[in-house]
Design a protein around this motif. Structure first.
Motif, PDB file in Angstrom:
ATOM      1  N   LEU A 142     138.979-134.501 105.304  1.00  0.00           N
ATOM      2  CA  LEU A 142     137.992-134.193 106.339  1.00  0.00           C
ATOM      3  C   LEU A 142     138.508-134.615 107.706  1.00  0.00           C
ATOM      4  O   LEU A 142     139.053-135.708 107.874  1.00  0.00           O
ATOM      5  N   THR A 143     138.332-133.726 108.689  1.00  0.00           N
ATOM      6  CA  THR A 143     138.661-134.070 110.075  1.00  0.00           C
ATOM      7  C   THR A 143     137.433-133.843 110.936  1.00  0.00           C
ATOM      8  O   THR A 143     136.632-132.936 110.686  1.00  0.00           O
ATOM      9  N   LEU A 144     137.300-134.665 111.973  1.00  0.00           N
ATOM     10  CA  LEU A 144     136.170-134.582 112.898  1.00  0.00           C
ATOM     11  C   LEU A 144     136.682-134.832 114.313  1.00  0.00           C
ATOM     12  O   LEU A 144     137.355-135.824 114.574  1.00  0.00           O
ATOM     13  N   ASP A 145     136.344-133.905 115.203  1.00  0.00           N
ATOM     14  CA  ASP A 145     136.645-134.067 116.629  1.00  0.00           C
ATOM     15  C   ASP A 145     135.338-134.103 117.397  1.00  0.00           C
ATOM     16  O   ASP A 145     134.455-133.265 117.175  1.00  0.00           O
ATOM     17  N   VAL A 146     135.238-135.043 118.327  1.00  0.00           N
ATOM     18  CA  VAL A 146     134.088-135.130 119.224  1.00  0.00           C
ATOM     19  C   VAL A 146     134.624-135.211 120.648  1.00  0.00           C
ATOM     20  O   VAL A 146     135.468-136.068 120.945  1.00  0.00           O
ATOM     21  N   ARG A 147     134.144-134.332 121.510  1.00  0.00           N
ATOM     22  CA  ARG A 147     134.649-134.266 122.876  1.00  0.00           C
ATOM     23  C   ARG A 147     133.500-134.155 123.858  1.00  0.00           C
ATOM     24  O   ARG A 147     132.506-133.478 123.600  1.00  0.00           O
ATOM     25  N   GLY A 148     133.658-134.802 125.010  1.00  0.00           N
ATOM     26  CA  GLY A 148     132.677-134.689 126.071  1.00  0.00           C
ATOM     27  C   GLY A 148     133.337-134.856 127.428  1.00  0.00           C
ATOM     28  O   GLY A 148     134.331-135.579 127.569  1.00  0.00           O
ATOM     29  N   THR A 149     132.804-134.185 128.434  1.00  0.00           N
ATOM     30  CA  THR A 149     133.397-134.260 129.763  1.00  0.00           C
ATOM     31  C   THR A 149     132.340-134.062 130.834  1.00  0.00           C
ATOM     32  O   THR A 149     131.325-133.379 130.624  1.00  0.00           O
ATOM     33  N   TYR A 150     132.584-134.687 131.970  1.00  0.00           N
ATOM     34  CA  TYR A 150     131.808-134.432 133.192  1.00  0.00           C
ATOM     35  C   TYR A 150     132.802-134.331 134.335  1.00  0.00           C
ATOM     36  O   TYR A 150     133.727-135.152 134.458  1.00  0.00           O
ATOM     37  N   ALA A 151     132.605-133.340 135.180  1.00  0.00           N
ATOM     38  CA  ALA A 151     133.479-133.163 136.336  1.00  0.00           C
ATOM     39  C   ALA A 151     132.657-132.776 137.547  1.00  0.00           C
ATOM     40  O   ALA A 151     131.641-132.084 137.434  1.00  0.00           O
ATOM     41  N   ASN A 152     133.110-133.226 138.700  1.00  0.00           N
ATOM     42  CA  ASN A 152     132.500-132.837 139.969  1.00  0.00           C
ATOM     43  C   ASN A 152     133.591-132.316 140.884  1.00  0.00           C
ATOM     44  O   ASN A 152     134.649-132.934 141.029  1.00  0.00           O
ATOM     45  N   SER A 153     133.339-131.164 141.476  1.00  0.00           N
ATOM     46  CA  SER A 153     134.300-130.530 142.369  1.00  0.00           C
ATOM     47  C   SER A 153     133.610-130.241 143.703  1.00  0.00           C
ATOM     48  O   SER A 153     132.475-129.771 143.734  1.00  0.00           O
ATOM     49  N   LYS A 154     134.308-130.552 144.802  1.00  0.00           N
ATOM     50  CA  LYS A 154     133.762-130.320 146.138  1.00  0.00           C
ATOM     51  C   LYS A 154     134.768-129.570 146.991  1.00  0.00           C
ATOM     52  O   LYS A 154     135.982-129.707 146.802  1.00  0.00           O
ATOM     53  N   ARG A 155     134.235-128.801 147.918  1.00  0.00           N
ATOM     54  CA  ARG A 155     135.069-128.172 148.949  1.00  0.00           C
ATOM     55  C   ARG A 155     134.336-128.304 150.283  1.00  0.00           C
ATOM     56  O   ARG A 155     133.198-127.841 150.426  1.00  0.00           O
ATOM     57  N   LEU A 156     134.978-128.941 151.248  1.00  0.00           N
ATOM     58  CA  LEU A 156     134.396-129.169 152.561  1.00  0.00           C
ATOM     59  C   LEU A 156     135.287-128.514 153.607  1.00  0.00           C
ATOM     60  O   LEU A 156     136.496-128.773 153.653  1.00  0.00           O
ATOM     61  N   ALA A 157     134.696-127.663 154.426  1.00  0.00           N
ATOM     62  CA  ALA A 157     135.451-126.984 155.483  1.00  0.00           C
ATOM     63  C   ALA A 157     134.625-127.004 156.769  1.00  0.00           C
ATOM     64  O   ALA A 157     134.026-126.003 157.161  1.00  0.00           O
ATOM     65  N   PRO A 158     134.567-128.161 157.441  1.00  0.00           N
ATOM     66  CA  PRO A 158     133.846-128.230 158.711  1.00  0.00           C
ATOM     67  C   PRO A 158     134.729-127.770 159.870  1.00  0.00           C
ATOM     68  O   PRO A 158     135.955-127.895 159.819  1.00  0.00           O
ATOM     69  N   TYR A 159     134.119-127.229 160.870  1.00  0.00           N
ATOM     70  CA  TYR A 159     134.811-126.857 162.102  1.00  0.00           C
ATOM     71  C   TYR A 159     135.954-125.879 161.865  1.00  0.00           C
ATOM     72  O   TYR A 159     137.101-126.107 162.261  1.00  0.00           O
ATOM     73  N   GLU A 160     135.651-124.757 161.191  1.00  0.00           N
ATOM     74  CA  GLU A 160     136.593-123.628 161.214  1.00  0.00           C
ATOM     75  C   GLU A 160     136.391-122.944 162.563  1.00  0.00           C
ATOM     76  O   GLU A 160     135.361-122.318 162.809  1.00  0.00           O
ATOM     77  N   ARG A 161     137.371-123.066 163.429  1.00  0.00           N
ATOM     78  CA  ARG A 161     137.226-122.555 164.803  1.00  0.00           C
ATOM     79  C   ARG A 161     138.084-121.327 165.026  1.00  0.00           C
ATOM     80  O   ARG A 161     139.218-121.247 164.539  1.00  0.00           O
ATOM     81  N   PHE A 162     137.528-120.376 165.795  1.00  0.00           N
ATOM     82  CA  PHE A 162     138.225-119.148 166.160  1.00  0.00           C
ATOM     83  C   PHE A 162     137.990-118.904 167.647  1.00  0.00           C
ATOM     84  O   PHE A 162     136.838-118.781 168.090  1.00  0.00           O
ATOM     85  N   ASN A 163     139.073-118.836 168.427  1.00  0.00           N
ATOM     86  CA  ASN A 163     138.990-118.560 169.858  1.00  0.00           C
ATOM     87  C   ASN A 163     139.843-117.342 170.175  1.00  0.00           C
ATOM     88  O   ASN A 163     141.050-117.322 169.878  1.00  0.00           O
ATOM     89  N   ASN A 164     139.222-116.323 170.762  1.00  0.00           N
ATOM     90  CA  ASN A 164     139.881-115.044 171.000  1.00  0.00           C
ATOM     91  C   ASN A 164     139.915-114.740 172.495  1.00  0.00           C
ATOM     92  O   ASN A 164     138.865-114.711 173.159  1.00  0.00           O
TER      93      ASN A 164
END
Length: 895
Positions: free
Chosen positions: A409-431
């Motif tokens: 007999l084999t038994l696998d138990v798995r658990g995970t928690y992940a947090n992912s962030k993306r921050l992009a302040p002040y994307e500036r465009f001057n034309n």
């Protein structure tokens, strides 16, 4: 269940994924002559869902055990194999694997298919990308020193998630190290197109070199209040002029707005360390492994960015014209901090792993463009465009894995928690536009080609996952049988925001003011003197919520009806509920299709079958067939725009996308004709219902990307891999302990989107059902991101007596479609071309400590990045720039 598999010690397998299930030993058949004694082997640790057992068939005595024991088409990299490639991260090692290609040095695609068809697992558990706008995980973040193995599985088995298109890459971290180790290393590198050359930078914050902001880019309180309350910035009922001026003046200005020339871009450098140790506590063995790395890298891209509004002429005389034509230069500074800490325990046949991963990956970019825009301004007006941005991506991932074995007999138990962030302040465009009146570039904030914009975006995603797998061997019957069953749960929850603003003035600005550089133009003095204020741009879906919940169960039976014949039959039931809800925060598009939520609620039965025939001690044949799915990503469903730093374009999703279904068929012949020597030939076929394809279009003179379901696609191909070693000991002297090796692989893939009369699809944003020919041209259309030809060749010398390797590596990928052309234009084609790399590794000792020196030369062919459209003799370079040659020297010490 971790399968402790023994792999030939000197095998240089340039591929790798864990065997999901292993066969029970069959009685050895009588042989006319004694079998050759196999060479010494090392244990390879693989952690994958579905359990396994460590008994194997004994017919194929010359076949490496990981390959022989696996039911599926796999390639395996042990820790030693990874080290032989000379790469410090797993992405570099995997790019030598048959059928794998690495895009941008970071993202690994299987058989040239795009990121939605590639899946990465860590210890059998899903790991989200540190960039939430991508599905594919940048594998260059995983140092090879903490990995026990890597397995690439190209045929589907039901113990893996049903979102299986091209293949799965499963990384296994070290649980309990065999011996104590501590490594410290560092590198310094240069690029011929960047290091010491002219580049462009901006100040930002004082801590930008660390990848973190010092508070310079904090969101001003007034903007936060506007976003939370749903009150758009505009003079009227919500705000008076003075309130808007106060909010505008509160923004960081010069630090995020002014681009400087840097005549001497610094070198690239990195430092890293890793270590581990084990302890005996009673009958158990406890251990820990850690790794940390920090790097600063620079890259300057200089080239062409053009846009065609359409073709002129007809037939053979038709030609594309560049209606937008800009020379550009962009300098990216990338800072990466990553760490891994793992605690493990082994007691008897049981094993526990507690793994924690942290990644902070930040790109800071300054970009200038100079050229004309005949669509919006006019061919005779010279334009100057500047942009600055910082994109910070963060990942925190925690896993707990238990793998237990009691006899049958084999038994696998798995658990995970992940947090992912993306921050992009002040994307500036001057034309700015050139004015003959002032003989200078001007920006009055209102005329065509003259504007200043700023964007703020942030994204947060939580991912939960769990799994339970059981395996049981039935002994004593007519032939060995193993039963496996399992349950898996995963849930992803996302909140994403993007708010765009434009600077406007209540009255025309004086000529002298329009000539000012951006920080003076938008200074507090001008804000209060000339009534310059921020206005909210009513973009689609400034905010959206999304979630995906998948519940799955599977059953699998493994049979060995005859010596050397293995059969695996299984089915997976998967219930997926995906939801994306756009929010019209400012009530700018009431009743619009833009606000239509996505609700995809579909259940699937996903069968899979694999037959392995080990018909000789050094040969075997595999055949597999399966059904799988491909779900659209959140970013492909949300109508919210986002900026893609790789393509320098604005993209948005299509909330009317549907799931794709795949039928997969695969066959493979393997011949292991000598120690470390092999020949493998395979063929594969895929039929994809409603594949998701990337399309491009022009809106308001801006080149944008989105996605749509094509009616159908089919893909087929073949691959061949060969490896041969030549013993040079007879040469004597320097070559007495050396071998010369040659390893080559080639994959041919033909894909075609099939569109016929009567086929329909949903048009992005509006959701209108339209003929598929409105979006997809008829004829032979390959899938986006797929190269017909992928080839790798490496050769060099290895010293069996110590660390001394000299390797030359060629990599080639043929042209691939990046995006469908807008409005019936030719597709945008990417040309990867040929790359030549050289890696030299040498080990030696100083004061009794083992030192490794490594010299690397990358892209010695100086291959450019090219993305273009071609029609007859005409060509438009949509995004083409120089990559340069890269050189790096590194040292590492073992203690």
């Amino acid at each position: 269940m971790t399968t402790m598999i023994r792999l030939l010690l000197s095998t240089t397998m340039l591929a790798g994924l864990a065997a999901p299930a292993l066969a029970q030993a069959a009685p050895p058949a009588p042989a006319a002559t004694p079998a050759a004694e196999p060479p010494a082997e090392e244990e390879v640790d693989v952690s994958a869902p579905g359990g396994g057992n460590d008994e194997i068939v004994v017919v194929g005595t010359r076949i490496p055990n990981t390959i022989r024991a696996s039911r599926e088409v796999v390639s395996v990299l042990s820790a030693a194999d990874i080290a032989r490639t000379g790469e410090g991260d797993i992405a570099g090692a995997l790019k030598r694997v048959t059928g794998l290609s690495v895009v941008g040095g970071r993202f690994v695609y299987v058989r040239g298919l795009g990121e939605r068809y590639s899946l990465a697992l860590l210890n059998g558990l899903p790991i989200p990308s540190p960039d939430p706008l991508r599905r594919v995980v940048p594998l260059d973040l995983f140092p090879t020193s903490v990995l026990a193995s890597s397995v690439v599985q190209k045929s589907y088995s039901v113990n893996f998630p049903g979102e299986f298109g091209g293949g799965v890459i499963n990384l296994t971290t070290r649980a309990v190290p065999k011996d104590p180790f501590f490594n410290v290393g560092g590198s310094i590198g240069a690029n011929s197109a960047t290091t010491g050359q002219l580049g462009y930078v901006y100040a930002g914050g004082t801590k930008d070199w660390t990848g973190f902001d010092d508070g310079t880019r904090n969101l001003p309180q007034g903007l936060r209040a506007s976003q939370d309350s749903g009150r758009a910035l505009a003079v009227g009922g919500n705000f008076n002029l003075r309130q808007l001026q106060d909010i505008t003046a509160d923004l960081a200005n010069a630090a995020t707005n002014v681009i400087f020339r840097n005549e001497n871009i610094p070198v690239n450098w990195s430092v890293n360390m890793s270590g581990g140790r084990a302890f005996d506590v009673g009958d158990a063995r406890l251990g820990f492994v850690f790794a940390a790395g920090f790097s600063n890298d620079w890259q300057t891209k200089a080239g062409k960015q053009q846009l065609s509004g359409g073709a002129t002429g007809t037939g053979a005389n038709a030609a594309l014209l560049a209606d937008q034509d800009f020379n550009f230069a962009a300098t990216e500074f990338r800072s990466v901090l990553n760490g891994l800490f793992s605690v493990g325990a082994e007691f008897g046949d049981h094993k526990l792993r507690f793994v924690n991963v942290y990644v902070n990956d930040t790109i800071k970019e300054a970009r200038i463009q100079s050229g004309f825009d005949d669509i919006n301004v006019g061919r005779d007006v010279l334009l100057q465009r500047n942009a600055t941005a910082q994109f910070r991506r963060q990942l925190i991932d925690t896993q707990l894995v238990g793998e237990f074995k009691w006899d049958n007999l084999t038994l696998d138990v798995r658990g995970t928690y992940a947090n992912s962030k993306r921050l992009a302040p002040y994307e500036r465009f001057n034309n700015y536009a050139f004015s003959a009146q002032f003989n200078d570039f001007v920006n009055d904030l209102r005329s065509p080609g003259q504007s200043s914009l700023v964007s703020f975006s942030r994204l947060n995603e939580d991912v939960y996952g769990a799994g339970l797998d059981l395996g049981y061997k039935i002994r004593g019957g007519p032939f060995p049988i193993r039963l496996a069953a399992g349950y898996a749960f995963s849930k992803a929850e996302r909140l994403s925001e993007r708010f765009d603003y434009r600077y406007q003035s209540n009255a025309a600005l004086p000529g002298a003011v329009t000539q000012q550089r951006p920080d003076f133009l938008l200074s507090d003095f001008n804000v209060y003197t000339y009534g310059i204020i921020l206005n909210t741009i009513s973009t689609v879906a400034p905010r959206y919520e999304a979630d995906l919940t998948v519940n799955a169960g599977y059953g699998q039976v493994e049979l060995e009806p005859a010596d050397g014949v293995q059969v695996v039959l299984g089915v997976r039931y998967e219930s997926g509920k995906q939801r994306v809800v756009p929010q019209d925060v400012f009530n700018a598009n009431p009743g619009s299709a833009f606000n239509t939520p996505t609700n995809i609620n579909q259940d699937y039965w996903l069968p899979a079958a694999t037959l392995t025939w080990n018909f000789a001690e050094d040969m075997q044949f595999r055949f597999s067939a399966s059904k799988t799915v491909a779900r659209p990503q959140f970013r492909e469903l949300a109508p919210q725009p986002y900026f893609d730093t790789d393509s320098d374009r604005l993209s948005f999703g299509n909330q009317f996308l549907e799931n794709s279904e795949l039928i997969n068929i695969e066959g493979r012949y393997e011949w292991y004709f000598g120690r470390d020597e092999r020949l493998a030939v395979g063929a594969f076929y895929k039929d994809i219902d409603k594949p998701i394809d990337a399309i491009a279009f022009v809106q308001g003179g801006t080149f944008q990307n989105t996605f749509a379901n094509a009616p159908n696609a089919r893909l087929y191909g073949a691959e061949i891999e060969a490896q041969k070693y030549f013993d040079l000991s007879s040469w004597g002297g320097l070559f007495e302990t050396r071998r010369f090796f040659v390893s080559a692989n080639y994959t041919y893939t033909d894909s075609q989107i099939r569109v016929k009369a009567g086929d329909t699809t949903r048009f992005p944003l509006s959701g209108q059902v339209v003929p598929a020919t409105d979006i997809f041209r008829t004829g032979s259309l390959p899938l986006t991101g797929q190269s017909d030809h992928v080839a790798n060749l490496q050769f060099g010398f290895q010293d069996d007596a110590g660390l001394s390797e000299q390797t030359i590596l060629f990599n080639y990928a043929s042209n691939r479609v990046a995006f469908r052309g807008p409005s019936g234009q030719p597709d945008l084609v990417e040309k990867p071309g040929i790359r030549l790399d050289v890696v030299i590794r040498q080990g030696f000792k100083i004061f009794g400590k083992e030192i490794e020196a490594k010299l690397e030369g990358r892209n010695l062919t100086n291959t450019r990045y090219q993305e273009f459209q071609r029609l007859n003799a005409s060509r438009v370079d949509t995004n083409t720039y120089v990559l340069g040659r890269s050189f790096q020297a590194s040292l590492s010490a073992k203690f």
